[in-house]
Design an enzyme around this catalytic site. Structure first.
Site, mmCIF file in Angstrom:
data_model
loop_
_atom_site.group_PDB
_atom_site.id
_atom_site.type_symbol
_atom_site.label_atom_id
_atom_site.label_comp_id
_atom_site.label_asym_id
_atom_site.label_seq_id
_atom_site.Cartn_x
_atom_site.Cartn_y
_atom_site.Cartn_z
ATOM 1 N N ASN A 253 -10.448 -2.532 -6.254
ATOM 2 C CA ASN A 253 -9.627 -1.667 -7.124
ATOM 3 C C ASN A 253 -10.272 -1.410 -8.495
ATOM 4 O O ASN A 253 -9.874 -0.490 -9.205
ATOM 5 C CB ASN A 253 -8.220 -2.248 -7.328
ATOM 6 C CG ASN A 253 -7.323 -2.087 -6.123
ATOM 7 O OD1 ASN A 253 -6.398 -2.867 -5.902
ATOM 8 N ND2 ASN A 253 -7.562 -1.060 -5.314
ATOM 9 N N ASP B 37 0.836 -1.208 0.000
ATOM 10 C CA ASP B 37 0.000 0.000 0.000
ATOM 11 C C ASP B 37 0.867 1.253 0.000
ATOM 12 O O ASP B 37 1.978 1.246 0.525
ATOM 13 C CB ASP B 37 -0.913 -0.030 1.246
ATOM 14 C CG ASP B 37 -2.048 0.979 1.148
ATOM 15 O OD1 ASP B 37 -2.315 1.470 0.031
ATOM 16 O OD2 ASP B 37 -2.651 1.276 2.189
#
Ligand code: FPP
Length: 244
Positions: free
Chosen positions: A64, A16
């Site tokens: 996503n 991340d």
């Protein structure tokens, strides 16, 4: 120093912070992903060097798909580039590539590249690199429960025959051991729908470092930190000492 007797067998990583890394530099998010792909290369190499057998990377979540078409296209391109440039090294180093997630949702070009690399590396035995793509932990469990329900409906098994083992074996990768260590970069204390069933007893390591800056040195620090932990699996320290 890394103690080879205390090496995790399976490391999973939530990569991340690519967007924030780029934003801090006034760059486009995609630049963050591109530099992040370099971190992927370094971490895969480091795993092979120290002898970690399983590495699972959260490369693209089901969520996503909400990102812009531009970003999704760039991520898929980076993935294809990674697969094509790393193939030789994977073959030389005995790395088998596999994928978990709803792979059918990927575009045809990316899916074909992925399947091609998985096929070419299928016989490799030194290490397994698993990419979670269009992956969601709840979706994986949902798919597993549906498949078990179907087997009951068809009379192949009875409800009593559903055990923790049969659930584990109904997941996307039946032969994958549960992760020993889960690393999350960028300082967020969240699981984000990653390997929900598999991380029941996994040790968690969170670092504020953003993924593009997460390189070999810090990866080895996480492995060293893991080596210092006592894994009790619900037992007491005394019980663990008696066993060893
Ligand atoms: C999270 O950063 C990262 C991703 C959603 C994708 C991970 C992709 C890569 C590391 C590059 C390509 C992958 C491979 C396997 C070669 P973010 O965009 O959510 O960052 P932010 O939270 O700071 O916005």
């Amino acid at each position: 120093m890394i103690d080879p007797r205390k090496l995790p067998e399976h490391v999973a990583i939530i990569m991340d912070g690519n967007g924030r890394w780029a934003k801090r530099r006034g760059m486009d998010r995609v630049r963050g992903h591109r530099v992040g792909a370099e971190s992927v290369r370094e971490v895969v190499r480091a795993c092979r060097e120290v002898g970690i057998s399983w590495l699972t990377l959260y490369a693209f979540s089901e969520e996503n798909w909400k990102r812009s078409k531009y970003e999704i296209r760039a991520l898929m391109k980076l993935l294809r580039q990674f697969l094509m440039t790393e193939l030789d090294e994977m073959l030389e180093n005995g790395i088998r590539l596999q994928a978990i997630g709803r792979i059918r949702k990927l575009d045809a070009k990316t899916r074909e590249t992925l399947v091609d690399v998985m096929e070419q590396t299928a016989e490799n035995r030194e290490m397994v690199l698993t990419l979670a793509l269009s992956y969601g932990g709840r979706q994986e469990l949902l798919d597993a429960f549906r498949s078990l329900a179907l087997q009951i409906q068809q009379g192949a098994i009875s409800p009593e025959q559903i055990t923790e083992e049969t659930i584990s074996h109904s997941l996307y990768t039946p032969s994958m051991p549960d992760p020993d260590l889960l690393i999350r970069t960028s300082g967020e204390y969240r699981i984000s729908n990653f390997l929900l069933w598999q991380i029941a007893y996994t040790e968690i390591y969170v670092t504020p470092t953003l993924w593009p800056d997460f390189r070999k040195e810090e990866f080895l620090r996480a492995i060293e930190d893991y080596g210092k932990r006592e894994r009790r699996f619900g037992a007491t320290s005394e019980q663990i000492e008696h066993k060893t």
